[in-house]
Design a protein around this motif. Structure first.
Motif, PDB file in Angstrom:
ATOM      1  N   TRP A   1      81.092  69.745  81.919  1.00  0.00           N
ATOM      2  CA  TRP A   1      80.847  69.045  80.659  1.00  0.00           C
ATOM      3  C   TRP A   1      82.143  68.924  79.863  1.00  0.00           C
ATOM      4  N   PRO A   2      82.274  67.879  79.051  1.00  0.00           N
ATOM      5  CA  PRO A   2      83.470  67.750  78.215  1.00  0.00           C
ATOM      6  C   PRO A   2      83.536  68.825  77.142  1.00  0.00           C
ATOM      7  N   GLY A   3      84.773  69.256  76.852  1.00  0.00           N
ATOM      8  CA  GLY A   3      84.970  70.302  75.848  1.00  0.00           C
ATOM      9  C   GLY A   3      85.565  69.749  74.569  1.00  0.00           C
ATOM     10  N   ASP A   4      86.755  70.238  74.175  1.00  0.00           N
ATOM     11  CA  ASP A   4      87.343  69.834  72.899  1.00  0.00           C
ATOM     12  C   ASP A   4      88.691  69.123  73.086  1.00  0.00           C
ATOM     13  N   TYR A   5      89.785  69.902  73.119  1.00  0.00           N
ATOM     14  CA  TYR A   5      91.125  69.327  73.133  1.00  0.00           C
ATOM     15  C   TYR A   5      91.592  68.968  74.552  1.00  0.00           C
TER      16      TYR A   5
ATOM     17  N   SER B   1      88.032  80.605  75.978  1.00  0.00           N
ATOM     18  CA  SER B   1      87.751  80.395  77.401  1.00  0.00           C
ATOM     19  C   SER B   1      88.983  79.805  78.081  1.00  0.00           C
ATOM     20  N   PRO B   2      89.182  80.091  79.369  1.00  0.00           N
ATOM     21  CA  PRO B   2      90.353  79.557  80.072  1.00  0.00           C
ATOM     22  C   PRO B   2      90.370  78.040  80.057  1.00  0.00           C
ATOM     23  N   PRO B   3      91.525  77.434  79.830  1.00  0.00           N
ATOM     24  CA  PRO B   3      91.602  75.970  79.766  1.00  0.00           C
ATOM     25  C   PRO B   3      91.533  75.291  81.131  1.00  0.00           C
ATOM     26  N   ILE B   4      91.681  76.056  82.196  1.00  0.00           N
ATOM     27  CA  ILE B   4      91.647  75.491  83.541  1.00  0.00           C
ATOM     28  C   ILE B   4      90.423  76.020  84.281  1.00  0.00           C
ATOM     29  N   GLN B   5      89.615  75.097  84.799  1.00  0.00           N
ATOM     30  CA  GLN B   5      88.437  75.454  85.586  1.00  0.00           C
ATOM     31  C   GLN B   5      88.654  74.945  87.020  1.00  0.00           C
ATOM     32  N   LEU B   6      88.726  75.877  87.961  1.00  0.00           N
ATOM     33  CA  LEU B   6      88.914  75.517  89.362  1.00  0.00           C
ATOM     34  C   LEU B   6      87.596  74.995  89.928  1.00  0.00           C
TER      35      LEU B   6
ATOM     36  N   SER C   1      91.084  70.753  93.465  1.00  0.00           N
ATOM     37  CA  SER C   1      90.658  70.071  92.232  1.00  0.00           C
ATOM     38  C   SER C   1      90.377  71.082  91.133  1.00  0.00           C
ATOM     39  N   ALA C   2      90.794  70.737  89.914  1.00  0.00           N
ATOM     40  CA  ALA C   2      90.544  71.586  88.754  1.00  0.00           C
ATOM     41  C   ALA C   2      90.337  70.706  87.533  1.00  0.00           C
ATOM     42  N   ALA C   3      89.608  71.214  86.550  1.00  0.00           N
ATOM     43  CA  ALA C   3      89.389  70.504  85.294  1.00  0.00           C
ATOM     44  C   ALA C   3      90.171  71.195  84.185  1.00  0.00           C
ATOM     45  N   PHE C   4      90.529  70.434  83.139  1.00  0.00           N
ATOM     46  CA  PHE C   4      91.263  71.045  82.037  1.00  0.00           C
ATOM     47  C   PHE C   4      90.725  70.573  80.696  1.00  0.00           C
ATOM     48  N   ASP C   5      90.590  71.522  79.764  1.00  0.00           N
ATOM     49  CA  ASP C   5      90.278  71.239  78.366  1.00  0.00           C
ATOM     50  C   ASP C   5      90.611  72.497  77.574  1.00  0.00           C
ATOM     51  N   MET C   6      90.515  72.440  76.288  1.00  0.00           N
ATOM     52  CA  MET C   6      90.815  73.600  75.451  1.00  0.00           C
ATOM     53  C   MET C   6      89.832  73.608  74.283  1.00  0.00           C
ATOM     54  N   ASN C   7      89.047  74.681  74.163  1.00  0.00           N
ATOM     55  CA  ASN C   7      88.096  74.720  73.050  1.00  0.00           C
ATOM     56  C   ASN C   7      88.785  75.202  71.783  1.00  0.00           C
ATOM     57  N   MET C   8      88.137  75.002  70.656  1.00  0.00           N
ATOM     58  CA  MET C   8      88.747  75.297  69.361  1.00  0.00           C
ATOM     59  C   MET C   8      89.028  76.779  69.164  1.00  0.00           C
ATOM     60  N   ASP C   9      88.229  77.631  69.775  1.00  0.00           N
ATOM     61  CA  ASP C   9      88.388  79.074  69.576  1.00  0.00           C
ATOM     62  C   ASP C   9      89.364  79.703  70.564  1.00  0.00           C
TER      63      ASP C   9
ATOM     64  N   LEU D   1      91.256  67.026  86.557  1.00  0.00           N
ATOM     65  CA  LEU D   1      90.223  66.244  85.874  1.00  0.00           C
ATOM     66  C   LEU D   1      90.201  66.580  84.386  1.00  0.00           C
ATOM     67  N   ASP D   2      90.403  65.577  83.561  1.00  0.00           N
ATOM     68  CA  ASP D   2      90.352  65.736  82.110  1.00  0.00           C
ATOM     69  C   ASP D   2      88.896  65.952  81.680  1.00  0.00           C
ATOM     70  N   ALA D   3      88.619  67.124  81.106  1.00  0.00           N
ATOM     71  CA  ALA D   3      87.261  67.441  80.639  1.00  0.00           C
ATOM     72  C   ALA D   3      87.259  67.681  79.133  1.00  0.00           C
ATOM     73  N   SER D   4      88.101  66.948  78.416  1.00  0.00           N
ATOM     74  CA  SER D   4      88.224  67.126  76.968  1.00  0.00           C
ATOM     75  C   SER D   4      87.154  66.329  76.228  1.00  0.00           C
ATOM     76  N   GLY D   5      87.082  66.528  74.915  1.00  0.00           N
ATOM     77  CA  GLY D   5      86.068  65.885  74.099  1.00  0.00           C
ATOM     78  C   GLY D   5      86.136  64.377  74.111  1.00  0.00           C
ATOM     79  N   SER D   6      87.344  63.809  74.206  1.00  0.00           N
ATOM     80  CA  SER D   6      87.461  62.351  74.193  1.00  0.00           C
ATOM     81  C   SER D   6      86.802  61.719  75.414  1.00  0.00           C
TER      82      SER D   6
END
Length: 280
Positions: free
Chosen positions: A178-182, A157-162, A146-154, A110-115
């Protein structure tokens, strides 16, 4: 013995040239996500689940109910057809009919990025991921993670959330991310690959739920395509559910676009039809 093996691996690693090392992807960091409030529209998701499961089960049953076939050669004689020889029909041997075995592992990313915060993409995506996992878990012979993925600016935090692991009943609050950044789509693919290659199931599928546009570093589009090629080389099939945008078609041939949870059942049926019934 374990220390000896690790020592040998370290020695081998030192012999790998830097130019080669740079091209070897690292498994992204991951952690378990536990939500405490449900943001998933469970009622709509369960309705979509019922529709998807009914269509998929009907499809699978029709595939398995293949009629008997007969030929002029073989090892198993169809005694009841011997009389047909008198009418000039020499097809008196039963032909083996191969049935489809639903022996499949599916990783939903699941894409959890800012977009995904634009419009109602995250709302649709959360509901879709929950409904997809709920549907697949109810089909015999299918295991899902199922897992979510995003990457914050700093990058702290791990980019993969199970969200929900193998054999676990999906909880709506654990899909309420919640949506994150990249959008580190290559990392999502590498994580799915690592999970699927450990599974005993014959068929392995990565199912992406995303708006389709990777973002995070220079060359990420090429990295996404490279990761896709590697998964396909490993025998992992990829399908994508695009949320509101058709960009998924740029990277994955098997795709559908949805704008609401109501559109998910036919989209899901479309991408899974070939994957679950085609012989490996």
């Amino acid at each position: 013995m374990k220390k000896m093996a690790l020592k040998e691996l370290d020695r081998m690693s030192k012999d790998v040239p830097d130019v080669v090392r740079a091209g070897i992807p690292q498994l992204p960091r991951s952690e378990r996500f536990y939500g405490d409030v449900s943001l998933v529209n469970e009622s709509d998701a369960i309705t979509a689940t019922s529709r998807m499961r009914a269509k998929l089960m009907g499809m699978l049953q029709s595939v398995k109910r293949q009629p008997e076939r007969y030929g002029t050669t073989g090892r198993k004689l169809a005694v009841n057809r011997l009389v047909n020889m008198a009418t000039g029909d020499p097809r008196i041997f039963k032909k083996r009919v191969e049935t489809v075995s639903i022996n499949t592992a599916v990783v939903i990313m699941l894409d959890a990025s800012g977009s995904m915060a634009s419009n109602n993409r995250m709302v649709v995506a959360r509901d879709a991921a929950f409904a997809l996992h709920h549907t697949l878990r109810g089909i015999g012979g299918v295991s899902a993670l199922s897992a979510a993925f995003d990457m914050n600016m700093d990058h702290d935090s791990p980019p993969i959330q199970l969200l929900c692991t193998w054999g676990e009943k999906p909880a709506p609050e654990n899909f309420s991310i919640w949506p994150g950044d990249y959008t580190p789509t290559p990392w999502a693919l590498w994580y799915a690959r690592a999970q699927l290659l450990q599974r005993p199931e014959q068929r392995k599928i990565c199912l992406l739920v995303t708006d389709g546009e990777p973002y995070g570093w220079d060359g990420i589009e090429a990295d996404t395509k490279a990761a896709t090629r590697r998964l396909e080389k490993d025998g992992i099939e990829i399908a994508a559910i695009g949320i509101e945008l058709p960009d998924v078609a740029t990277y994955w041939t098997n795709n559908r676009v949805v704008n609401s949870i109501e559109e998910l059942p036919p989209a899901m049926f479309g991408v899974m039809n070939d994957l679950l019934t085609r012989k490996p």
